[in-house]
Design an enzyme around this catalytic site. Structure first.
Site, short mmCIF file in Angstrom:
data_model
loop_
_atom_site.label_atom_id
_atom_site.label_comp_id
_atom_site.label_asym_id
_atom_site.label_seq_id
_atom_site.Cartn_x
_atom_site.Cartn_y
_atom_site.Cartn_z
N ALA A 174 10.82 9.68 63.51
CA ALA A 174 10.89 10.10 64.91
C ALA A 174 9.80 9.44 65.76
O ALA A 174 9.82 9.55 66.97
CB ALA A 174 10.76 11.62 65.02
N CYS A 175 8.87 8.77 65.14
CA CYS A 175 7.71 8.27 65.89
C CYS A 175 7.29 6.92 65.38
O CYS A 175 7.03 6.75 64.20
CB CYS A 175 6.55 9.26 65.76
SG CYS A 175 5.03 8.68 66.52
N GLY A 176 7.23 5.94 66.28
CA GLY A 176 6.86 4.60 65.86
C GLY A 176 5.39 4.32 65.92
O GLY A 176 4.95 3.25 65.51
N CYS B 230 2.92 6.90 65.10
CA CYS B 230 2.13 7.86 64.34
C CYS B 230 1.23 7.12 63.38
O CYS B 230 1.63 6.16 62.74
CB CYS B 230 3.04 8.81 63.56
SG CYS B 230 4.17 9.75 64.59
#
Length: 277
Positions: A115-117, A119
């Site tokens: 969901a997060c590029g 993090c």
């Protein structure tokens, strides 16, 4: 090879109705570790498939490589499941001349979620990479009618979504509205990395006469990835974030949102969209 689709027996329950068991298809999600030599650099959750494109696009977005020849080789290496089968979840990448070799002592030691590029990065300054390309005002000019058709064209080509309903998509279009590259993944940033990685490996960067259409919202990280690949227009079916709009305005990228067939919101550099009154 890791599985894009897995099957699982579920219980289908309806309010006021009967429940029954059926088989459901799920989008695969597995870790992919990127190594330089024997040293791990980062691990990211992704849908298996087009992994070399993903690695190339990710390394480009990180500012480690700018051209295909700076990534001299990629190969799957050791990685087995509990039954001893090759998982294809570890890729060793070899960097060539001109690549910006990262400090592996400071390599990311957390798993980046699908969901997060960004993090695991240490600060927003580390994310705010400087692109090798300048986005010129006349790059990527596209007719409004062609732009509005792109979400439907992208959706019609999403085979994995048809099977699972659980993945994002990114598509690279030319200014005539032709779909050039499509990639799907549980992570929207992974789908974009796969698209840009495929173009990079084909030596097609910068992508000055192209539009990046995404199936979800437009985030800061997607604007960054597009700008670094020389893509002048990013279009999304949902909303952009405030930081995405600020970055797009700053780097000269056209960002569009809420593309819904008959209308679209143009947030920055709207001059590239032709046919508006």
């Amino acid at each position: 090879m890791g599985r894009k689709i897995l099957r699982r027996r579920i219980i289908r329950a309806t309010l006021g109705g009967s429940s029954f068991v059926r088989e459901e298809k799920l989008a695969g999600e597995e870790p992919l570790e990127i190594r330089f030599g024997s040293t791990a650099f980062t691990t990211s959750m992704r849908t298996p498939g087009d992994d070399f494109d993903l690695v190339a696009g990710f390394l480009h977005a990180e500012g480690i490589i700018a051209r295909a020849e700076q990534l001299t080789s990629m190969r799957y290496c050791s990685g087995t499941d509990e039954d001893g089968n090759q998982t294809y979840n570890v890729i060793e990448a070899q960097l060539g001349f001109g690549a910006q070799v990262p400090d592996l002592s400071a390599a990311r030691n957390v798993v980046t979620s699908s969901a997060c590029g960004i993090c695991g990065t240490n600060s927003i300054d580390e994310v705010h990479k400087k692109s090798n390309y300048v986005l010129n005002p006349d790059d990527g000019q596209v007719q409004l009618e062609a732009l509005l058709k792109m979400p439907d064209t992208l959706r019609d080509a999403q085979r994995l979504f048809d099977s699972t309903g659980g993945v994002h998509a990114a598509g690279l279009f030319n200014t005539d509205g032709e779909l050039l590259i499509l990639r799907e993944d549980v992570g929207r940033h992974n789908a974009v990395d796969k698209v840009i990685g495929a173009a990079l490996r084909a030596n097609d960067l910068p992508l000055r006469q192209s539009i990046l259409q995404v199936s979800g919202r437009a985030s800061f990280e997607l604007v960054q990835k597009a700008a670094m690949a020389g893509i002048p227009v990013l279009s999304a079916v949902s909303a952009p974030s405030s930081l995405a709009v600020e970055l797009a305005d700053e780097c000269g990228l056209t960002i569009a949102g809420f593309s819904r067939g008959q209308s679209i919101n143009l947030y920055t550099h709207a001059q590239r969209i032709l046919g508006t009154k």
